[in-house]
Design a protein around this motif. Structure first.
Motif, PDB file in Angstrom:
ATOM      1  N   TYR A 267       0.845  -1.191   0.000  1.00 46.17           N
ATOM      2  CA  TYR A 267       0.000   0.000   0.000  1.00 46.17           C
ATOM      3  C   TYR A 267       0.881   1.242   0.000  1.00 46.17           C
ATOM      4  N   VAL A 268       0.544   2.186  -0.900  1.00 45.02           N
ATOM      5  CA  VAL A 268       1.259   3.464  -1.000  1.00 45.02           C
ATOM      6  C   VAL A 268       0.250   4.578  -0.821  1.00 45.02           C
ATOM      7  N   ASN A 269       0.420   5.342   0.253  1.00 49.92           N
ATOM      8  CA  ASN A 269      -0.536   6.413   0.587  1.00 49.92           C
ATOM      9  C   ASN A 269      -1.972   5.892   0.641  1.00 49.92           C
ATOM     10  N   GLY A 270      -2.126   4.676   1.162  1.00 52.27           N
ATOM     11  CA  GLY A 270      -3.445   4.097   1.348  1.00 52.27           C
ATOM     12  C   GLY A 270      -3.989   3.347   0.148  1.00 52.27           C
ATOM     13  N   LYS A 271      -3.293   3.382  -1.007  1.00 49.88           N
ATOM     14  CA  LYS A 271      -3.794   2.723  -2.207  1.00 49.88           C
ATOM     15  C   LYS A 271      -3.006   1.433  -2.448  1.00 49.88           C
ATOM     16  N   GLU A 272      -3.724   0.364  -2.768  1.00 50.44           N
ATOM     17  CA  GLU A 272      -3.085  -0.928  -2.987  1.00 50.44           C
ATOM     18  C   GLU A 272      -2.443  -0.978  -4.364  1.00 50.44           C
ATOM     19  N   MET A 273      -1.193  -1.447  -4.415  1.00 49.06           N
ATOM     20  CA  MET A 273      -0.493  -1.591  -5.689  1.00 49.06           C
ATOM     21  C   MET A 273      -0.924  -2.869  -6.396  1.00 49.06           C
ATOM     22  N   THR A 274      -0.688  -2.893  -7.692  1.00 48.68           N
ATOM     23  CA  THR A 274      -0.988  -4.102  -8.471  1.00 48.68           C
ATOM     24  C   THR A 274      -0.021  -5.230  -8.112  1.00 48.68           C
ATOM     25  N   ASN A 275       1.272  -4.881  -7.974  1.00 46.47           N
ATOM     26  CA  ASN A 275       2.275  -5.891  -7.644  1.00 46.47           C
ATOM     27  C   ASN A 275       2.140  -6.328  -6.189  1.00 46.47           C
ATOM     28  N   GLN A 276       2.351  -7.602  -5.954  1.00 44.35           N
ATOM     29  CA  GLN A 276       2.278  -8.150  -4.606  1.00 44.35           C
ATOM     30  C   GLN A 276       3.577  -8.858  -4.252  1.00 44.35           C
ATOM     31  N   LEU A 277       3.818  -8.958  -2.954  1.00 43.12           N
ATOM     32  CA  LEU A 277       4.948  -9.707  -2.422  1.00 43.12           C
ATOM     33  C   LEU A 277       4.430 -10.996  -1.794  1.00 43.12           C
ATOM     34  N   PRO A 278       5.311 -11.940  -1.482  1.00 43.57           N
ATOM     35  CA  PRO A 278       4.847 -13.181  -0.843  1.00 43.57           C
ATOM     36  C   PRO A 278       4.179 -12.892   0.502  1.00 43.57           C
ATOM     37  N   PRO A 279       3.208 -13.708   0.912  1.00 39.89           N
ATOM     38  CA  PRO A 279       2.583 -13.521   2.229  1.00 39.89           C
ATOM     39  C   PRO A 279       3.621 -13.587   3.349  1.00 39.89           C
ATOM     40  N   VAL A 280       3.382 -12.820   4.394  1.00 33.15           N
ATOM     41  CA  VAL A 280       4.299 -12.777   5.529  1.00 33.15           C
ATOM     42  C   VAL A 280       4.064 -13.999   6.407  1.00 33.15           C
ATOM     43  N   SER A 281       5.166 -14.643   6.811  1.00 25.35           N
ATOM     44  CA  SER A 281       5.079 -15.851   7.630  1.00 25.35           C
ATOM     45  C   SER A 281       6.255 -15.873   8.600  1.00 25.35           C
ATOM     46  N   PRO A 282       6.241 -16.774   9.594  1.00 28.31           N
ATOM     47  CA  PRO A 282       7.382 -16.848  10.529  1.00 28.31           C
ATOM     48  C   PRO A 282       8.698 -17.037   9.783  1.00 28.31           C
ATOM     49  N   GLY A 283       9.692 -16.228  10.122  1.00 31.26           N
ATOM     50  CA  GLY A 283      10.985 -16.263   9.446  1.00 31.26           C
ATOM     51  C   GLY A 283      11.112 -15.269   8.319  1.00 31.26           C
ATOM     52  N   SER A 284       9.993 -14.641   7.915  1.00 26.89           N
ATOM     53  CA  SER A 284      10.055 -13.662   6.827  1.00 26.89           C
ATOM     54  C   SER A 284      10.848 -12.432   7.259  1.00 26.89           C
TER      55      SER A 284
END
Length: 434
Positions: A355-372
């Motif tokens: 999210y940039v200034n409250g707006k969701e970007m098209t590109n995504q990163l992997p879900p956050v998990s233990p060890g991330s």
């Protein structure tokens, strides 16, 4: 008269250049003295280590050990002679330069002091000064570029057979690894090292440090990586670092690298205390979302994140995911909100959305998990100067796992440093910041 004034000016400039030249030469002489001392002191320490080790075994193996000791000492002597000679030559060159500069200064002072009918003297002096090349300075090797002798010995050798004695021990002219960079981090120092012996196959590395050049060294890291961030460093305090390596298939460690000193001026990253929904560690660098029903953003204690640095969040444990979860940086701390998904902030959600200034970007990163590990890197890019002053663009890189997104962050105000924060709607999330 004008010609005389010009010659005087040239003479004064030449004298100033000679003084600067002499000062630089003296600085290099001091550096050369440190290099000589490293070679000679390490050679002396190596001799002491070799003598002590071999003397313990002389009762039962005196003749064989005497022969090997002599061979090793000759090897030390040969390495020392071989490497001291270029230092001696450099010293002679530097001392000759100092003598030449001092002689030139004396001639200049005589030429300048005789202001009547000395046009020829001034002209001769300035011509001589031009021929000496006062801007040419010999190179003095850095300490890591000259030998630092040491011996590798095995205390269990007495139990070995006679045919192994001739191969016992070794003399090295320098450690196989050296520290190549110390870089300050908030509340820490990033230490990078590299192998300088191509024939040495490293199995793993060992990094140690100590405070104020006194007391015992502490282990900071043992592993296969060639860099490590030493945390919990007191700002504005000098620390010493050294690293060694263990050869492939061996148990003993190599000699230590040349000591390197460093410090950080950056205060550590800390979470802000006092929020009911989060429990903090004693150093305030770890935040745990507890089971409080309160929903709020946990901010940093101070605005400690600056462009040019890498801000890292490591997720130790996780709870249930929520679309409003967020980890990121922001311009200011705003109360009454339950997420960083707002104007003046960039963040990543637990699902990997950015999210940039409250707006969701098209590109995504992997879900956050233990060890991330989630990293934020930011650089300021100049767009030129207008009537309103310098125009800057913030280029942000957010990384998670083996992926990253890069974008330009538009802000109405451009503070020198930023706050960081996180928000989680379910208990169990534990985040370390550094």
């Amino acid at each position: 008269m004008a010609e005389m004034s010009g010659l005087l000016h040239e003479a004064e400039e030449s004298m100033a250049a000679a003084r600067s030249y002499r000062g630089e030469l003296r600085l290099r002489l001091r550096g050369l003295s440190e290099a000589r001392r490293q070679v000679q002191e390490s050679a002396a320490l190596t001799r002491d280590a070799l003598r002590l080790h071999f003397q313990d075994m002389m009762a039962s193996l005196s003749r064989m050990l005497d022969a090997r000791l002599t061979a090793l000492l000759q090897e030390v002597d040969a390495i020392e002679r071989q490497n001291i000679k270029p230092l001696d030559d450099c010293q002679k060159l530097l001392e000759l330069g100092v003598t030449t500069a001092e002689g030139l200064l004396r001639e200049g002072e005589v030429a300048v002091s005789c202001t009547n009918n000395n046009q020829e003297n001034l002209s001769n002096f300035t011509n001589k000064a031009l021929q000496i090349q006062l801007d040419s300075l010999p190179e003095v090797p850095a300490l890591v570029e000259v030998p630092c002798l040491s011996a590798q010995l095995d205390d269990t050798f007495l139990s070995m057979a006679r045919d192994h004695i001739s191969k016992h021990g070794a003399v090295t002219s320098r450690p196989p690894v050296q520290i190549e960079e110390l870089k300050e981090r908030p509340g820490g120092i990033l230490v990078r090292w590299c192998k300088v012996d191509d024939d040495f196959v490293a199995q793993d590395y060992r990094l140690q440090y100590r405070k104020n050049s006194c007391g015992p060294f502490e282990d900071a890291y043992v592993g296969t990586e060639c860099e490590f961030i030493v945390l919990h460093i007191t700002p504005h305090v000098e620390y010493e670092f050294r690293v060694c390596a263990r050869g492939d298939g061996r148990q003993e460690w190599s000699p230590w690298s040349v000591l390197q000193s460093g410090q950080t001026s950056l205060i550590p990253h800390e979470w802000s205390p006092g929020l009911e929904a989060y429990s903090l560690s004693s150093r305030r660098n770890i935040a745990l979302r507890n089971d409080s029903p309160q929903h709020a953003v946990l901010y940093s204690r101070n605005a400690t994140y600056c462009p040019g640095q890498t801000l890292t969040f490591r997720v130790e444990t996780s709870g249930s995911s929520d679309r409003r979860d967020s980890i990121g940086v922001c311009v200011e701390k705003l109360g009454g909100l339950d997420s960083l998904q707002r104007d003046g902030a960039v963040c990543i959600g637990s699902s990997g959305s950015v999210y940039v200034n409250g707006k969701e970007m098209t590109n995504q990163l992997p879900p956050v998990s233990p060890g991330s590990s989630i990293t934020f890197d930011m650089e300021l890019i100049s767009l030129g100067v207008t009537s309103e002053g310098p125009q800057l663009r913030r280029r942000v890189t957010i990384g998670c796992g083996n992926r990253e997104v890069v974008f330009d962050w538009q802000l109405e105000q451009s503070p020198d440093s930023l706050y960081f924060g996180c928000s989680f709607f379910h208990s169990g999330w534990k985040v370390l910041v550094f």
